[in-house]
Design a protein around this motif. Structure first.
Motif, PDB file in Angstrom:
ATOM      1  N   GLN A   1      -5.526  -1.896  -1.441  1.00  0.00           N
ATOM      2  CA  GLN A   1      -4.180  -2.418  -1.256  1.00  0.00           C
ATOM      3  C   GLN A   1      -3.536  -2.782  -2.583  1.00  0.00           C
ATOM      4  O   GLN A   1      -2.376  -2.454  -2.840  1.00  0.00           O
ATOM      5  CB  GLN A   1      -4.229  -3.639  -0.324  1.00  0.00           C
TER       6      GLN A   1
ATOM      7  N   ARG B   1     -12.207   0.745   7.766  1.00  0.00           N
ATOM      8  CA  ARG B   1     -11.140  -0.190   7.423  1.00  0.00           C
ATOM      9  C   ARG B   1     -10.277   0.317   6.280  1.00  0.00           C
ATOM     10  O   ARG B   1      -9.075   0.006   6.199  1.00  0.00           O
ATOM     11  CB  ARG B   1     -11.738  -1.555   7.062  1.00  0.00           C
TER      12      ARG B   1
ATOM     13  N   THR C   1      -7.017   2.324   7.212  1.00  0.00           N
ATOM     14  CA  THR C   1      -5.821   1.616   7.685  1.00  0.00           C
ATOM     15  C   THR C   1      -5.409   0.482   6.744  1.00  0.00           C
ATOM     16  O   THR C   1      -4.578  -0.348   7.093  1.00  0.00           O
ATOM     17  CB  THR C   1      -6.068   1.042   9.092  1.00  0.00           C
TER      18      THR C   1
ATOM     19  N   VAL D   1      -3.673   0.573   4.013  1.00  0.00           N
ATOM     20  CA  VAL D   1      -2.313   0.715   3.486  1.00  0.00           C
ATOM     21  C   VAL D   1      -1.474   1.474   4.497  1.00  0.00           C
ATOM     22  O   VAL D   1      -1.823   2.597   4.887  1.00  0.00           O
ATOM     23  CB  VAL D   1      -2.305   1.456   2.136  1.00  0.00           C
ATOM     24  N   LYS D   2      -0.401   0.881   4.925  1.00  0.00           N
ATOM     25  CA  LYS D   2       0.491   1.518   5.897  1.00  0.00           C
ATOM     26  C   LYS D   2       1.264   2.643   5.227  1.00  0.00           C
ATOM     27  O   LYS D   2       1.829   2.471   4.143  1.00  0.00           O
ATOM     28  CB  LYS D   2       1.465   0.495   6.475  1.00  0.00           C
ATOM     29  N   ALA D   3       1.283   3.796   5.871  1.00  0.00           N
ATOM     30  CA  ALA D   3       2.016   4.937   5.320  1.00  0.00           C
ATOM     31  C   ALA D   3       3.514   4.648   5.317  1.00  0.00           C
ATOM     32  O   ALA D   3       4.062   4.072   6.253  1.00  0.00           O
ATOM     33  CB  ALA D   3       1.733   6.190   6.149  1.00  0.00           C
ATOM     34  N   ALA D   4       4.189   5.030   4.226  1.00  0.00           N
ATOM     35  CA  ALA D   4       5.624   4.802   4.094  1.00  0.00           C
ATOM     36  C   ALA D   4       6.396   6.047   4.491  1.00  0.00           C
ATOM     37  O   ALA D   4       5.859   7.143   4.548  1.00  0.00           O
ATOM     38  CB  ALA D   4       5.955   4.423   2.655  1.00  0.00           C
TER      39      ALA D   4
ATOM     40  N   ASP E   1       9.729   1.385  -0.511  1.00  0.00           N
ATOM     41  CA  ASP E   1       8.525   0.831   0.104  1.00  0.00           C
ATOM     42  C   ASP E   1       8.192  -0.516  -0.526  1.00  0.00           C
ATOM     43  O   ASP E   1       8.040  -0.606  -1.743  1.00  0.00           O
ATOM     44  CB  ASP E   1       7.352   1.796  -0.077  1.00  0.00           C
TER      45      ASP E   1
ATOM     46  N   GLN F   1       4.606   1.770  -3.050  1.00  0.00           N
ATOM     47  CA  GLN F   1       4.355   3.202  -2.974  1.00  0.00           C
ATOM     48  C   GLN F   1       5.587   3.973  -3.458  1.00  0.00           C
ATOM     49  O   GLN F   1       6.723   3.480  -3.391  1.00  0.00           O
ATOM     50  CB  GLN F   1       4.025   3.615  -1.541  1.00  0.00           C
TER      51      GLN F   1
ATOM     52  N   ALA G   1      11.213   3.583   2.536  1.00  0.00           N
ATOM     53  CA  ALA G   1      10.732   3.186   3.858  1.00  0.00           C
ATOM     54  C   ALA G   1      11.268   4.127   4.928  1.00  0.00           C
ATOM     55  O   ALA G   1      10.632   4.328   5.966  1.00  0.00           O
ATOM     56  CB  ALA G   1      11.150   1.752   4.153  1.00  0.00           C
TER      57      ALA G   1
END
Length: 241
Positions: free
Chosen positions: A40, A134, A137, A139-142, A159, A163, A167
């Motif tokens: 992260q 773990r 998941t 880092v949430k994909a932008a 983002d 990133q 967004a």
């Protein structure tokens, strides 16, 4: 690791100089790192400058971290040794400038955070495929959203995690005058540009914006003009109804 860093040759030289000493003492073992937190932080602080396949980052102003350690890993240097090199570079980066004349600042992360980032980079550098468990998941994909015009403003955030992406990879507007803005809550510098319409200022922790007039039935490409960002995928499509 984060803002712009030294050339790959300098990093490779650091590996040659540092790895023997690390290997002699067994590399870096303590403290116990958190590689999820490391991923992260890497994406947030370092990904705008570095390519690292498993992290999904495509920065080009610093060394490609998959390639930088590839040969050393092939020659038998283990994860612990590579981790030690990365950790040292985070805290005490080589002061050589990159091709754009910019140095990597020291201690973008420090303390346990530096250990976490170094451990993550060392664990995935030069690996193909994708992270699992773990890490998959972490880092949430932008880029999955769609921005719509509201009260004459189309707001397309960068983002927030740093990133190289907006967004919203799509936007919808109405014909006529409009303000196009890009809120940027991250410390990574971005702007928003549409060729022929306008260009916002480069900002970090701020808002880039410009005023334009949209033509009915047209589509426009918006992008970030900071070097390397558009090439890494920071662009989207604005459709005018």
């Amino acid at each position: 690791m984060g803002k712009r860093i030294m050339p790959r040759a300098a990093l490779c030289a650091a590996i040659v100089a540092v790895v023997p000493a690390l290997s002699a003492c067994g590399g870096v073992k303590d403290p116990q790192p958190d590689v999820v937190a490391g991923k992260q932080l890497f994406v947030q602080k370092c990904g705008s400058c570095h390519t690292l396949s498993r992290a999904g980052t495509k920065g080009t102003t610093g060394p490609d971290l998959d390639q930088a350690f590839q040969q050393s890993i092939k020659e038998g240097f283990g994860t612990s040794a590579v981790r030690g090199v990365v950790y040292k570079q985070i805290l005490y980066p080589n002061r050589l400038k990159n091709s754009q004349g910019i140095k990597m600042p020291a201690k973008l992360v420090s303390g346990q955070n530096a250990h976490d980032v170094a451990a993550y980079v060392a664990s995935v550098s030069s690996l193909t495929g994708k992270d699992s468990g773990r890490l998959a998941t972490a880092v949430k994909a932008a880029g999955g959203g769609t921005a719509t015009e509201k009260a004459g403003v189309i707001s397309i955030p960068a983002d927030p995690g740093g990133q190289l992406a907006f967004a919203d990879a799509k936007a919808i507007g109405q014909a006529g005058p409009v303000t196009i803005e890009m809120p940027n809550k991250s410390g990574t510098q971005h702007d928003i540009v549409i060729d022929g319409l306008g260009k916002g200022e480069v900002v970090a922790n701020g808002t880039s914006s410009f005023k334009a007039t949209l033509d009915a039935g047209q589509s426009y490409t918006y992008y970030c003009s900071v070097p390397g960002h558009r090439e890494a995928g920071m662009e989207g499509k604005l459709t005018v109804k």
